[in-house]
Structure formats: C-alpha cells, structure tokens
Design an enzyme around this catalytic site. Sequence first.
Site, PDB file in Angstrom:
ATOM      1  N   ASP A 182      23.259  36.680  44.833  1.00  0.00           N
ATOM      2  CA  ASP A 182      24.032  36.217  43.528  1.00  0.00           C
ATOM      3  C   ASP A 182      23.927  34.720  43.233  1.00  0.00           C
ATOM      4  O   ASP A 182      23.362  34.198  42.156  1.00  0.00           O
ATOM      5  CB  ASP A 182      25.330  36.693  43.457  1.00  0.00           C
ATOM      6  CG  ASP A 182      25.649  38.097  43.942  1.00  0.00           C
ATOM      7  OD1 ASP A 182      24.572  38.634  44.027  1.00  0.00           O
ATOM      8  OD2 ASP A 182      26.853  38.697  43.888  1.00  0.00           O
ATOM      9  N   GLU A 420      31.654  40.413  55.509  1.00  0.00           N
ATOM     10  CA  GLU A 420      30.615  40.382  54.519  1.00  0.00           C
ATOM     11  C   GLU A 420      29.738  39.518  54.836  1.00  0.00           C
ATOM     12  O   GLU A 420      28.427  39.771  54.782  1.00  0.00           O
ATOM     13  CB  GLU A 420      31.323  40.210  52.935  1.00  0.00           C
ATOM     14  CG  GLU A 420      30.389  40.269  51.947  1.00  0.00           C
ATOM     15  CD  GLU A 420      30.901  40.118  50.606  1.00  0.00           C
ATOM     16  OE1 GLU A 420      31.948  39.719  50.634  1.00  0.00           O
ATOM     17  OE2 GLU A 420      30.138  40.314  49.659  1.00  0.00           O
TER      18      GLU A 420
END
Length: 447
Positions: A182, A420
């Site tokens: 992103d 993550e």
Amino acid sequence: SGDRPPVRYSEPTLAARAARVLRDNDTGAVITAAPKLYPHMWSWDAAFISIGLARLDVRRAITELETLFRAQWRNGMVPHIVFTEADAYFPGPDRWGTENAQDGPSNVRTSGICQPPVHAIAVQRVLEIARRSSPNERADAERFVRGIWPKLYAWHRWLVEYRTPGSAGLVAIVHGWESGMDNSPRWDVPYDAVHPGAGLPPYVRKDVRVVGDPSERPTDREYDRYLWLIEEMRRAGYDQRTIVENSSFLVGDVFITALFAVSCDVLVELGKEFGQSGEQLRDLAEWAANARQAVAGSCHSVSGMARDRDLRASRWLDTQTIAGFSPLLCGGAPDDVQLQLLSLLDSDRWCGHPDLLAPVPPSVSPMRPGFNPRQYWRGPQWPVVVWLFGWAFERRGWHERARRMRDGGIRLTDDGSFGEYYQPFTGEPLGSTEQSWTAAVVLDWLC
Ligand code: 9WN
C-alpha cells in the site's frame, strides 16, 4: 528498542501455534486476514492462507479458494476484499458502493479493485500437498483444480484485457492497495499527482484505533488519496475502461507483472495436466512471455533493479525497494543483470545487512534514505514476501537460497506472535498479530 517476546519457540510448538491461529481466525465461512484489524477475506491473503490450511485440512483449503472465486466479478476480476458481516474495518462495503457495478457479483459484497495474482500458485501448492496426503484428499484436490482452472484463466485474461495498457507491457494498477504494498515508497511520486477533491466525503479511520502505534500505519495524507481514488472509481461505476482511461493513478507494477508471468506458467502446467484447451494454453504462454519481457525491460541500466512505470506521467520510477528484485521471481532478465541482482540481494544493503535479526529482505533497504524500520511497507520485513522469494528460488532450482529464505523466515517469526510485519533489527512484531497469512507461511515452512 521495541518489544519482542523473549521466547523462541521450537519448530513443533511454532507449527502448533500457527495452526491454532488459522483455526481461531476461522469464522466458519472464511478465515479472516487478521482477527481485529482485518475481519474480512483479502484476495492474496486467501491464497497464502489456503496453502497453510492445506497442511491442516485440504478440504478447508479448497473451500477458502472457492469462497474467494465465488466473489469473482463477471468480467473476471478477483476482488481485493470479500466482505463478511463485520463492521470493524474501514472502508467497508458501503463506502465502496460496488453493488451497482455492472460487472459485480450478485450475492456477496466486495471492494472494487484487485490484488496480486498469486492464486494459481496457491492452487498448485494445495494440489501438491493433497497428493502427498490421502487418496481422498488427492481426489478432492484434482476435482477442485479442474473446476477452478477456467476461473483462473478468466482472471488472468482480465489482467491482460483491462490492465495492460501502454507500451511497456507491465500490468497496471489503479490504486496502491492493488499492489498489496500500500504505502511503499514505490508509489510516492504517482500519489503526489493525486489531488483529493472537495467532493471527498468525510470519513473516520478505524485501523489506527486497532494498531496501538499509528506510526506503524500509513498517514492521514495517504489515506485521503486512497479514499479519493475510490471516489473516482465509484463515480465511474467501476467501469474498468473508464477507470484505466481517467483515474488519477495508473502505474505499471513490476512486482505484479513478475507474479503474473510465473502464475501464467503455473496455470499452463496445471492446464496441460488437466487437459485444458490448447488455445487457452497458448494464450497463457504468450502472456507469460510478454510479462517476463516487460519485467526484464524495466531494469535500470546501472543498478539492474526492476522499475515500476508511472503511466500517467510516462516515466520510470527509480525508487529502489524489494520490488526491484522482481526478475528473480520470474526469470527472463539477461544473465549479467540477474547476477547483479543476486549479489545486491546478498550485500549489506539488503539481506547481508549486519544488524538484521533475520537475513531476509526488508521491504526497503536499510541503507536507503527514508527507510523507516517500523512503518508498514517502508522498511519492515514481511514474512509473506519472504515466502514468495523462497518459493520462487526453489522453483528456479536455487535450493540453497530457498533454504536461506525459509530458515530466515522462521527466525523472524519464532516469537510465535505471527506479526503482520517485523522491525528488521529488533524483530519486534508490528501492525496486527495473529495475522493469518503469516501463520500460513510459517506452517508451510515447517511441515
Ligand atoms: C488494504 C490484508 C491486507 C494485505 C495488504 C496489506 C494490508 C489493507 C489495509 O492488509 O492492506 O488492502 O487496510 O492496510 O498492505 O497487502 O493484503 O492483510
């Protein structure tokens, strides 16, 4: 400076914990990408998750991929999010507003963009695992491959038909979220040209409430741009041709292009085995060759690193990140360039940096100005990216390199929190914990 739990789990215990994460994140219908931060199904997460699931239960792995492909759009696009009923994530289905999109699916709510095409890779892996399992699982997996192959073909065809504009031959993205990376500095220049209009409806972020330290997430300025691009697409009724023609962000993504090339190869292998039509196999072989050539053609003449291309501004993006190593995933670069990339990857600018906890590639080189060891795709190590490089190295016959990715990936994640992403020097888990795809790749490494 950060906290990393002091424990280091043994491999069997780590595998057991990873299995528990996948079971705990199973809502029955889908495995959520993460329990709190991401309570829905994400496209490329689901692919990796199915690989981990196959180690536990082949049928459950098949269901996961079938659920994703039930949300496939009529034009072939596999959407980046398939929404559950949960309300804890923004932007949710109302903000996307895809229900009136002409090509959208009818029975399920989804976002209106896509993510990297790693699904063929997952399907092949699930099949391999099933074949080593039981005769029943093998039969189930073979039936599944026959059923999903045409859907994978349609997904790949969509990427060629709608997303390969311009002369460079790279697969284009219309939103940084499509890249899966992103807020990578790869997109900083093209995002500078995205100007959120006055018509941007107000919104409240939910991610920064879940992640304790908001500096581990993208900034509000970045979010305004993310939301503005959605607004543009919504206004275009999610018509792909209009979006590709007009959206204020259109970038040829070299990492996706490399994954597309190798996924087309995998689909050809599966298609040959399962008697798919010669014409479709020829299409896939041609798409793979074109994509590989586009990746090789993007390499910088001095550094050798592959580059994205800003298709709005017609210029190469020289920002060096992990995506620069894309030719190593799919092959096809001239030998001298490949050697240059391999020695760069091993050097102290990347995996050989003396301060890394685990010698696996960070998202951005620690030597690069602007490297941020805690912020999302601007520096941390991502286990799932490490898995992808390891998988590709194995496929290319580079067994020793593949083993190094696996061992490094296990070192990174042996605290058992299934972060993550990780701070590369301290190994502190960042963003979400109990992240499903992290648990899944750890299971694949360990089984
Ligand atoms: C937006 C789910 C996804 C991953 C992406 C990762 C992150 C979402 C977000 O989480 O993106 O799609 O809200 O930040 O960047 O790669 O698929 O794990």
